[in-house]
Motif scaffolding. Sequence first.
Motif, PDB file in Angstrom:
ATOM      1  N   MET A 184       8.997-133.221 -13.007  1.00 17.85           N
ATOM      2  CA  MET A 184       9.259-131.898 -13.096  1.00 17.85           C
ATOM      3  C   MET A 184       8.352-130.872 -12.481  1.00 17.85           C
ATOM      4  O   MET A 184       8.478-129.814 -11.982  1.00 17.85           O
ATOM      5  CB  MET A 184       9.640-131.548 -14.427  1.00 17.85           C
ATOM      6  CG  MET A 184      11.046-132.094 -15.082  1.00 17.85           C
ATOM      7  SD  MET A 184      12.262-132.157 -14.097  1.00 17.85           S
ATOM      8  CE  MET A 184      12.818-130.449 -14.257  1.00 17.85           C
ATOM      9  N   ASN A 185       7.147-131.200 -12.868  1.00 18.93           N
ATOM     10  CA  ASN A 185       5.875-130.497 -12.407  1.00 18.93           C
ATOM     11  C   ASN A 185       6.116-130.574 -10.672  1.00 18.93           C
ATOM     12  O   ASN A 185       5.804-129.396 -10.066  1.00 18.93           O
ATOM     13  CB  ASN A 185       4.636-131.086 -12.694  1.00 18.93           C
ATOM     14  CG  ASN A 185       4.358-130.815 -14.056  1.00 18.93           C
ATOM     15  OD1 ASN A 185       4.997-130.019 -14.776  1.00 18.93           O
ATOM     16  ND2 ASN A 185       3.435-131.538 -14.722  1.00 18.93           N
ATOM     17  N   GLY A 244      10.385-141.203 -21.807  1.00 17.23           N
ATOM     18  CA  GLY A 244      10.171-139.977 -21.279  1.00 17.23           C
ATOM     19  C   GLY A 244       8.917-139.953 -20.202  1.00 17.23           C
ATOM     20  O   GLY A 244       8.418-138.839 -20.067  1.00 17.23           O
ATOM     21  N   SER A 303      11.594-123.598 -17.197  1.00 12.08           N
ATOM     22  CA  SER A 303      10.053-124.315 -16.669  1.00 12.08           C
ATOM     23  C   SER A 303       9.399-123.505 -15.881  1.00 12.08           C
ATOM     24  O   SER A 303      10.206-122.946 -14.871  1.00 12.08           O
ATOM     25  CB  SER A 303      10.663-125.680 -16.434  1.00 12.08           C
ATOM     26  OG  SER A 303       9.390-126.410 -15.891  1.00 12.08           O
ATOM     27  N   CYS A 344       9.006-143.508 -13.646  1.00  9.64           N
ATOM     28  CA  CYS A 344       9.350-142.899 -15.045  1.00  9.64           C
ATOM     29  C   CYS A 344      10.336-143.908 -15.781  1.00  9.64           C
ATOM     30  O   CYS A 344      10.805-144.890 -15.413  1.00  9.64           O
ATOM     31  CB  CYS A 344      10.237-141.467 -14.637  1.00  9.64           C
ATOM     32  SG  CYS A 344      12.047-141.737 -14.558  1.00  9.64           S
ATOM     33  N   GLN A 346       7.838-135.752 -17.069  1.00 13.63           N
ATOM     34  CA  GLN A 346       7.212-134.231 -16.731  1.00 13.63           C
ATOM     35  C   GLN A 346       6.655-134.103 -15.385  1.00 13.63           C
ATOM     36  O   GLN A 346       6.384-133.132 -14.873  1.00 13.63           O
ATOM     37  CB  GLN A 346       6.516-133.888 -17.885  1.00 13.63           C
ATOM     38  CG  GLN A 346       6.071-132.793 -18.271  1.00 13.63           C
ATOM     39  CD  GLN A 346       7.359-131.721 -18.178  1.00 13.63           C
ATOM     40  OE1 GLN A 346       8.273-131.860 -18.837  1.00 13.63           O
ATOM     41  NE2 GLN A 346       7.358-130.711 -17.268  1.00 13.63           N
ATOM     42  N   ASP A 347       5.897-135.381 -14.999  1.00 15.83           N
ATOM     43  CA  ASP A 347       5.277-135.185 -13.920  1.00 15.83           C
ATOM     44  C   ASP A 347       6.314-134.882 -12.693  1.00 15.83           C
ATOM     45  O   ASP A 347       5.815-134.086 -11.877  1.00 15.83           O
ATOM     46  CB  ASP A 347       4.577-136.777 -13.382  1.00 15.83           C
ATOM     47  CG  ASP A 347       3.539-136.906 -14.628  1.00 15.83           C
ATOM     48  OD1 ASP A 347       2.899-136.031 -15.051  1.00 15.83           O
ATOM     49  OD2 ASP A 347       3.359-138.254 -14.903  1.00 15.83           O
ATOM     50  N   SER A 385      15.223-132.159 -23.664  1.00 18.83           N
ATOM     51  CA  SER A 385      14.970-132.607 -25.266  1.00 18.83           C
ATOM     52  C   SER A 385      15.959-132.733 -26.002  1.00 18.83           C
ATOM     53  O   SER A 385      15.919-132.601 -27.230  1.00 18.83           O
ATOM     54  CB  SER A 385      14.002-131.703 -25.746  1.00 18.83           C
ATOM     55  OG  SER A 385      12.977-131.111 -24.726  1.00 18.83           O
ATOM     56  N   LEU A 387      15.258-134.173 -20.197  1.00 16.63           N
ATOM     57  CA  LEU A 387      14.789-133.156 -19.767  1.00 16.63           C
ATOM     58  C   LEU A 387      15.094-131.935 -20.688  1.00 16.63           C
ATOM     59  O   LEU A 387      14.508-130.897 -20.875  1.00 16.63           O
ATOM     60  CB  LEU A 387      15.161-132.605 -18.187  1.00 16.63           C
ATOM     61  CG  LEU A 387      14.864-133.274 -17.221  1.00 16.63           C
ATOM     62  CD1 LEU A 387      15.777-132.795 -16.002  1.00 16.63           C
ATOM     63  CD2 LEU A 387      13.404-133.063 -16.825  1.00 16.63           C
TER      64      LEU A 387
END
Lengths: 188, 282
Positions: free
Chosen positions: A175-176, A168, A63, A163, A172-173, A44, A42
Amino acid sequence: MGEAQKGLLSVVEKLKGTTEQEVRIVLLGLDNAGKTTLLKSLASEDVNTITPTQGFNIKSVASHGMKLNVWDIGGQRKIRAFWKKYLENTDLLIYVIDSADKKRFEETGLELSELIDEENLKGVPVLIFANKQDLATASPASEIAEGLNLHTYRDREWQIQACSAVSGEGVQDGMNWICNNIANRKKK
Amino acid sequence: MAEDDSEWVLESIVGFLGSPEWVIPVTDFMENKCTVFDDEEENKLSYTEIHQQYKNLVEKLLENYMQEVGINEQQFLYACTSPFAKSKTLQIVFQPVLATDDFQMFRSLMVQKNMELQLQALRVMKERNGELPECLTHGADVMTELQQQEMKILHQVLQKSKEEYEEEMSFRMLLDEENGSTSSSSSDKPFREKQASTSSQQDSTAKELPESEQDQLQQRATYLRQQRDRLHALKKEQQKSSYNSPPEEAPSSPTEISAEEKKRLQKRKHLAEKLKEEVIKK
């Protein structure tokens, strides 16, 4: 946020000069589920030098105009007793499962249901990461959701996201979903 | 009403945050608890416990004060969010208060305090001893230094025994040369007699030399032992000053503690260097 805190310290909380919205997220799951890897992913950061967590890690991730303070607490059995101390004022729970560790599905399910019953997590949305999908032996997210009886959760928002913290993919999905969920809650 | 008060309330609170009633207990707390805070990325579970204790302390101190002076929470909030309070200097004053709500801030305050104490300890040692022990300046640490000293002793002992051996060998050769004509299978008894009779003078000096050497060696050994004890005492003292509540007590085995000690020393050195760098940069 923070309504649970009483007295003077709740006043102190309001003193913080940040205009940015802060969100407290707790990242839990059994040992070796990949919590720290996910956290680093998360943020990076390099995910190749991770050792079992004996304490806890914190990362702040920006974010969607929010500051997500993510607390990753060690998942070894002897540390799980300390989880409770980190649940206060939590806005969202991320629960990580090793999708390839079928032998411990029951154990992880028990831990999750205990968390769901925690007073401090009442109504707190939960995102379940079905991690390690890069492994050939990983169970699909739908199967895990069924095993965990997620469909019986009526008192809160929940989501399961397949995931791979290492690659990775899917992170992101997830986190969205978190950001949308929190943005919606704040509007209400 | 509260807004009109905000100026004197703020002044009063800032005054309190600079007063001994606040500074002493807060500093005491930090100095006592900071020793477990290192600059590792991962947090220890004990940090959370200490943070909780800190919250309790600050809450108690502030509440007592506000009660005493007659400030309520609403006034406190107004005062502390007023434009005055947002100035940089005041933000620094408020840092210890804000740290109750911000673990990361609390942690960095504690890590900083720990470094300060360590640097202080280093300075005190330097003042007392003129210079820092080897282990805190260069790469080598106490244990290797001790080992070096022991190696020195061992070398001396070995050298001495070698000298004695060579002496005896040359002496025997001398004897053999002398006895060479008589018989090749000379028994031990005549040899001993010869040794006693022919070189009584040489023998006495040969005996005296190792003895004086032995004396010297013994002196050296005691000196080294003293040195080592002093180093140990120093280390202990240093530990006491910077580790008020050492997490590990009573070493279970000497090798274990040495490894641990080494690690700790290395860490300390690293910390000190880092802090120095930072200070110099600033």
